[in-house]
Design a protein around this motif. Structure first.
Motif, short mmCIF file in Angstrom:
data_model
loop_
_atom_site.label_atom_id
_atom_site.label_comp_id
_atom_site.label_asym_id
_atom_site.label_seq_id
_atom_site.Cartn_x
_atom_site.Cartn_y
_atom_site.Cartn_z
N THR A 15 -2.93 1.63 -2.54
CA THR A 15 -1.64 1.60 -1.86
C THR A 15 -1.17 0.15 -1.76
N SER A 16 0.12 -0.09 -2.03
CA SER A 16 0.58 -1.48 -2.01
C SER A 16 1.45 -1.83 -0.81
N GLY A 119 -2.16 8.77 -5.08
CA GLY A 119 -2.19 7.55 -5.89
C GLY A 119 -1.22 6.46 -5.46
N ARG A 120 -1.03 5.53 -6.35
CA ARG A 120 -0.17 4.36 -6.12
C ARG A 120 1.29 4.76 -5.94
N GLU A 121 2.04 3.96 -5.17
CA GLU A 121 3.44 4.27 -4.91
C GLU A 121 4.24 4.46 -6.21
N ARG A 122 4.03 3.57 -7.18
CA ARG A 122 4.87 3.66 -8.38
C ARG A 122 4.28 4.52 -9.48
N SER A 123 2.96 4.48 -9.60
CA SER A 123 2.38 5.08 -10.81
C SER A 123 1.36 6.19 -10.55
N GLY A 124 1.14 6.53 -9.28
CA GLY A 124 0.23 7.65 -9.00
C GLY A 124 -1.21 7.38 -9.36
N LEU A 125 -1.92 8.38 -9.77
CA LEU A 125 -3.32 8.25 -10.17
C LEU A 125 -3.40 8.07 -11.68
N THR A 126 -4.39 7.30 -12.11
CA THR A 126 -4.58 7.12 -13.57
C THR A 126 -5.23 8.38 -14.15
N SER A 147 10.45 11.82 -6.64
CA SER A 147 9.72 10.70 -6.08
C SER A 147 9.48 10.81 -4.57
N LEU A 148 8.50 11.62 -4.19
CA LEU A 148 8.13 11.67 -2.77
C LEU A 148 7.46 10.38 -2.35
N ASN A 149 7.79 9.91 -1.17
CA ASN A 149 7.05 8.82 -0.57
C ASN A 149 5.60 9.29 -0.37
#
Lengths: 252, 252
Positions: A15-16, A119-126, A147-149
């Protein structure tokens, strides 16, 4: 079933934004979850912003643990479900939030530790992270704007978990919140006779040409399913109405 | 069924944080909702903060309307559901988010405008505002910490609306045997004012000591969801009742 929530962990990966961690704490606590693990967070965990967003859930923020990566965060878990946009290229078992909650609770109620991973705000899980999950969970969203928060996603899943726990335990219904049962048939018929008399007295109903009026009113009042107290109020009104029609109200 | 979402309005009453309005827009748009009305907002609607929170849903933020109060915000609505903490002191029909979504969609699928209403950040909706709703909706939350963020509450309801659309699990029985749609909020409020006047005139209601009478009657009549014809009949009765109380009926 609510005790099963103690076995469910929320994991946030890289999380950023500190604010989202705080909001996730609040979302979790409102639904009775309290186990948060942060995998390699990219921001301050406890900060003015995250504390403000956590609001009364700052205890979760203070207690939450960090792990270097997803694998460490879920190492003791028997079931890992990872949030994902729907992928058709490499399909994995895919659950919607309701199904995910049921699956999670079934395991948690057997004292198994379950992780729901976001996952990450912009890119989710790898792809590598998604491949560590038993199944993927997908929140069905507007395809034009999906794009859900991340904290909102945590809120939706936490809510579904609580709903699954409460299933059949809480009595919500359109007409449920009743202080007493609906009036009896006899009570309703007594009311309708009384109503008809009052309508004649105030010259709204012509007994020689009644048309469908009484049937229309029957349908309306029966739909409301009045209870005994309500029927008594309605009859009290009718009594005063008849009195008014007979000119017997006290002069003002 | 997704087209029915176009008939569903989110109303936020006296929101005091611009950020929450932006977040609510994002929550709505992710689930395919776009009709937002702000009743007497206590903050800037379009600001740097709300734009940032709305993220890609800034179009909703730019388009949203304001109204001076709840009554104006829902004046054309046939069904109004208000978010509320659970009250045992004066219970109203109570729906959980899943039931509220089904009820709302059943009406929306008949082209009726439906409002889901969310109150102030700290204090929710007032009793007067709650009494304007056909039913209350309650998000089952942790009794020790039930403070959902208002945008999170909007997210949960918007999600349930989308799930209900996608599952085709709408209960059409609610609105089945109707010849016309339920009366609008404005029509119902006009009826209640008229009813109150008549009850004072026939000396059933003491304006100096009204107690809970009007609320009891509101609950009863709102539960019945009268249509326009029915409201007109009820008001015709009230007109004659008032005439009777004033001694103006023709002598027999």
């Amino acid at each position: 079933m609510l005790h099963a929530l103690a076995h469910i962990r929320i994991v946030l990966v890289e999380t950023s934004l500190s604010a989202n961690i705080g909001s996730a704490c609040r979302a979790m606590k409102t639904m009775g979850l309290n186990d948060l693990v942060l995998a390699n967070p990219q921001c301050d965990v406890v900060s003015d912003v995250s504390m403000a967003r956590a609001s009364g859930a700052d205890d979760l923020l203070q207690q939450c643990r960090t792990a270097p990566n997803l694998a460490e965060a879920v190492s003791d878990c028997a079931l890992v479900l990872g949030a994902s946009a729907r992928s058709r290229s490499f399909p994995w078992p895919l659950l919607n939030p309701r199904q995910a909650a049921q699956k999670a609770l079934a395991a948690a109620s057997q004292q198994q530790t379950v992780a729901l991973v976001f996952g990450r705000e912009r890119s989710g899980l790898t792809n590598d992270e998604l491949a560590q999950c038993h199944a993927h969970l997908h929140i069905p969203a507007n395809p034009d704007y999906s794009s859900l928060n991340v904290a909102s996603a945590v809120q939706v899943l936490s809510y579904e978990l609580r709903m699954a726990c409460l299933a059949g335990e809480v009595d919500y219904q359109w007409s449920a919140v009743r202080e007493e049962p609906p009036a009896s048939h006899t009570q309703m018929e007594g009311f309708f006779s009384h109503l008809e008399q009052a309508l004649v007295d105030i010259e709204y109903l012509d007994p020689n040409n009644p048309k469908l009026l009484m049937n229309r009113l029957r349908r309306l009042y029966l739909r409301a399913e009045p209870d005994t107290t309500e029927v008594n109020i309605l009859r009290g009104i009718l009594k005063q109405t008849i009195k008014a029609a007979s000119g017997k109200l006290k002069p003002k």
